[in-house]
Design a protein around this motif. Structure first.
Motif, PDB file in Angstrom:
ATOM      1  N   GLU A 225       0.808  -1.252  -0.061  1.00 15.68           N
ATOM      2  CA  GLU A 225       0.198   0.100   0.047  1.00 15.68           C
ATOM      3  C   GLU A 225       0.951   1.165   0.039  1.00 15.68           C
ATOM      4  O   GLU A 225       0.658   2.161  -0.830  1.00 15.68           O
ATOM      5  N   ASP A 226       1.955   1.393   0.932  1.00 18.40           N
ATOM      6  CA  ASP A 226       2.623   2.470   0.822  1.00 18.40           C
ATOM      7  C   ASP A 226       3.527   2.731  -0.231  1.00 18.40           C
ATOM      8  O   ASP A 226       3.779   3.706  -0.783  1.00 18.40           O
ATOM      9  N   ARG A 227       3.921   1.677  -0.762  1.00 17.78           N
ATOM     10  CA  ARG A 227       4.862   1.748  -2.093  1.00 17.78           C
ATOM     11  C   ARG A 227       4.051   2.236  -3.302  1.00 17.78           C
ATOM     12  O   ARG A 227       4.265   3.227  -4.040  1.00 17.78           O
ATOM     13  N   THR A 228       2.600   1.781  -3.428  1.00 19.17           N
ATOM     14  CA  THR A 228       1.693   2.157  -4.200  1.00 19.17           C
ATOM     15  C   THR A 228       1.392   3.624  -4.110  1.00 19.17           C
ATOM     16  O   THR A 228       1.485   4.249  -5.194  1.00 19.17           O
ATOM     17  N   LEU A 229       1.420   4.110  -2.943  1.00 20.82           N
ATOM     18  CA  LEU A 229       1.101   5.390  -2.684  1.00 20.82           C
ATOM     19  C   LEU A 229       2.164   6.364  -2.931  1.00 20.82           C
ATOM     20  O   LEU A 229       1.895   7.496  -3.546  1.00 20.82           O
ATOM     21  N   GLY A 230       3.566   6.069  -2.715  1.00 17.36           N
ATOM     22  CA  GLY A 230       4.366   6.792  -2.971  1.00 17.36           C
ATOM     23  C   GLY A 230       4.766   6.779  -4.524  1.00 17.36           C
ATOM     24  O   GLY A 230       5.101   7.811  -5.083  1.00 17.36           O
TER      25      GLY A 230
END
Length: 355
Positions: A225-230
């Motif tokens: 999730e965090d990598r996708t948001l970045g």
């Protein structure tokens, strides 16, 4: 002659001062910092020495005030009592989903090293990405004699686990590492996943790549999730339209049936406009590299970048600091052993490797 470990030297020094009467009941023991300065050791070493004294009933630790000699005379002053043979301070459990990835292999290696340095023994459980097995592991470990705390690398696809929630509610010492469950307020050690992805995509955009594919496992855990948001935020800040049809989050059922490679090949064939690929895991990077270089009709010159080292020569990637993550996880467990409980999120910086 074997050299006595530093934590045992500190432990014995304090014990001798208590038994000799130099430190009397209810006296304050020197602070952790004083021992660190005197012996030139880390906080982990001092904490372990004090934890051993607490276990023997020789001292009490009071959060925010310090460490004090026990008020029980029979424990505090025994000048002629024999010194017991050094033993382990107990066990620390480690629950992981798999041993297949290099990141997890390194984490296990470093965690074992720092646990042993602190005087504990490691008990490892592998869930094979099963939340049911994870629950069983939690129950088994917490019921084991001498179990002091647990480090948990959660399974791939869960958002809730009652056993883990119970650990938090009971304030049983535990730490999430790499992934975590957002609905459970506890200690979390993670890499800067958002920042690493943001930097990677920003670099690609700055070099003229706008048709960038995102390839990763299903977007079901905090790491992805965090990598996708970045990834997404880099496009937003660059004021560049983002084409989410170029996002390939491989569903869990495909990952588990072994059809991931065919799924990726099909995706790449249907999106010939792609000029760059950001793979959010090393495994996805390896599969994408194989497809681009072996499958007819795909462009081997497509620029590929990976989060984590895929062990492909000269391939740019983001590198996590597994040693720092492991050390931090053990330190946070030791804090909890000492009576401190202040749930927090610790984010470990990542490093760009140009290949």
């Amino acid at each position: 002659m074997h050299k006595i470990p530093l934590y045992k030297q500190i432990y014995q020094s304090i014990k001798d001062r208590i038994q000799s009467g130099e430190l009397r009941p209810k006296d304050r023991v020197p602070s952790e910092q004083e021992f660190m300065d005197e012996y030139k050791v880390s906080k982990i070493t001092v904490k372990n020495a004090l934890a051993a004294l607490v276990d023997e009933g020789l001292v009490n630790r009071i959060q925010g005030k310090g460490t004090f000699v026990s008020s029980t005379p029979s424990l505090a002053v025994q000048k002629n009592a024999p010194t017991p043979a050094p033993t382990s301070s107990g066990y620390i459990g480690l629950i992981i989903p798999t041993m297949k990835t290099m990141v997890i292999q390194k984490l296990v290696d470093y965690i074992e090293f720092y646990i042993k340095a602190a005087g504990y023994q490691l008990i490892l459980h592998i869930t094979r990405e099963s939340s049911l097995e994870e629950s069983r592991s939690v129950q088994e470990l917490t019921g084991s004699p001498g179990m002091r705390g647990i480090i948990v690398f959660p399974t791939e696809d869960e958002s809730y686990n009652e056993s883990l929630l119970r650990l938090s509610l009971d304030k049983f010492p535990f730490v999430f590492i790499d992934r975590f469950l957002r609905n459970i307020d506890t200690y979390r050690i993670i890499s800067d996943n958002w920042g690493g992805a943001y930097e990677t995509v920003s670099r690609l955009l700055q070099t003229g790549h706008h048709q960038i594919a995102l390839i990763s496992p299903a977007n079901t855990n905090t790491t992805i999730e965090d990598r996708t948001l970045g990834f997404e935020k880099a496009f937003i800040d660059g004021n560049i339209p983002i084409d989410k049809s170029l996002w390939c989050h491989v569903p869990i059922e495909i990952l588990r049936t072994g059809d991931t490679y065919a799924h990726l090949v099909n995706f790449l064939h249907h999106h010939p406009q792609i000029t760059a690929v950001f793979a959010l895991t090393a495994e996805m990077a390896r599969l994408t590299y194989r497809a681009l270089n072996q499958e007819e009709g795909l462009n081997a010159t497509t620029h590929l970048v990976s989060f984590d080292d895929p062990e492909i020569p000269n391939l740019p990637h983001i590198l996590q600091d597994e040693e720092c993550m492991a050390r931090s996880a053990v330190e946070l467990l030791l804090e909890q052993f000492g009576g401190k409980y202040t749930p927090q999120r610790v984010e470990i910086p990542v490093k760009w490797v140009s290949g």
